[in-house]
Scaffold this active site. Sequence first.
Site, PDB file in Angstrom:
ATOM      1  N   HIS A  65      -5.165   2.607  -0.345  1.00 20.41           N
ATOM      2  CA  HIS A  65      -6.251   1.779   0.170  1.00 20.41           C
ATOM      3  C   HIS A  65      -7.408   1.764  -0.822  1.00 20.41           C
ATOM      4  O   HIS A  65      -7.537   2.662  -1.665  1.00 20.41           O
ATOM      5  CB  HIS A  65      -6.743   2.318   1.512  1.00 20.41           C
ATOM      6  CG  HIS A  65      -5.767   2.141   2.621  1.00 20.41           C
ATOM      7  ND1 HIS A  65      -6.133   2.251   3.945  1.00 20.41           N
ATOM      8  CD2 HIS A  65      -4.435   1.874   2.628  1.00 20.41           C
ATOM      9  CE1 HIS A  65      -5.074   2.055   4.716  1.00 20.41           C
ATOM     10  NE2 HIS A  65      -4.032   1.823   3.937  1.00 20.41           N
ATOM     11  N   GLU A  67     -10.543   2.427  -0.470  1.00 22.57           N
ATOM     12  CA  GLU A  67     -11.396   3.618  -0.410  1.00 22.57           C
ATOM     13  C   GLU A  67     -10.768   4.789  -1.157  1.00 22.57           C
ATOM     14  O   GLU A  67     -11.459   5.522  -1.879  1.00 22.57           O
ATOM     15  CB  GLU A  67     -11.646   4.039   1.051  1.00 22.57           C
ATOM     16  CG  GLU A  67     -12.318   2.979   1.895  1.00 22.57           C
ATOM     17  CD  GLU A  67     -11.348   2.098   2.665  1.00 22.57           C
ATOM     18  OE1 GLU A  67     -11.706   1.677   3.779  1.00 22.57           O
ATOM     19  OE2 GLU A  67     -10.234   1.812   2.164  1.00 22.57           O
ATOM     20  N   CYS A  95     -10.162   2.656   7.937  1.00 21.85           N
ATOM     21  CA  CYS A  95      -9.170   3.117   8.911  1.00 21.85           C
ATOM     22  C   CYS A  95      -9.354   4.624   9.125  1.00 21.85           C
ATOM     23  O   CYS A  95     -10.177   5.268   8.467  1.00 21.85           O
ATOM     24  CB  CYS A  95      -7.759   2.821   8.410  1.00 21.85           C
ATOM     25  SG  CYS A  95      -7.263   3.819   6.984  1.00 21.85           S
ATOM     26  N   CYS A  98      -8.776   6.709   5.879  1.00 23.87           N
ATOM     27  CA  CYS A  98      -9.872   6.635   4.911  1.00 23.87           C
ATOM     28  C   CYS A  98     -11.142   7.314   5.437  1.00 23.87           C
ATOM     29  O   CYS A  98     -11.878   7.928   4.668  1.00 23.87           O
ATOM     30  CB  CYS A  98     -10.133   5.189   4.526  1.00 23.87           C
ATOM     31  SG  CYS A  98      -8.754   4.488   3.582  1.00 23.87           S
TER      32      CYS A  98
END
Length: 157
Positions: A65, A67, A95, A98
């Site tokens: 992701h 992040e 999410c 993260c």
Amino acid sequence: MTYYDFSDVKDQDKEDEHYMLMALHEAQKAFESEEIPIGAVIVCKNRIVGRGHNLTEQLNDVTAHAEMQAFTAASQTLGGKYLKDCTLYVTVEPCVMCAGAAYWTQIGRLVYGATEPKRGFSSKSNNLLHPKTLLKGGVLAADCGRLMTRFFETRRG
């Protein structure tokens, strides 16, 4: 009559918008690579120390992701795993994974654009961030949300 100086708040809002635009630039890179268009930048003392965008398809890695990419880059730039003096700017509410990673980095501040009612961490629990992490949502939310909508319209279209 007491007058309050709100210039710091306005300056912070301008700074947040500036860095969110940088995160949107990262999200655009993801969009162009047919990745879910989420982008992130990490700022420390007015300097971008990490940036990233979704790479889950390219790397065939569900953990890639935006992040996570930004956390890794920032830790390498700063030479340490804790990001207490940093702000994470991300175009969409993180999410659970993260948010958990943000907890472990002890990020000082987390600023996001669009909310994510289905998969965003706040839909599960607001206690996923480190207790000292400051949270701000809704920065350039319409722009961030529009990029996501455009992406999914092209996928379904």
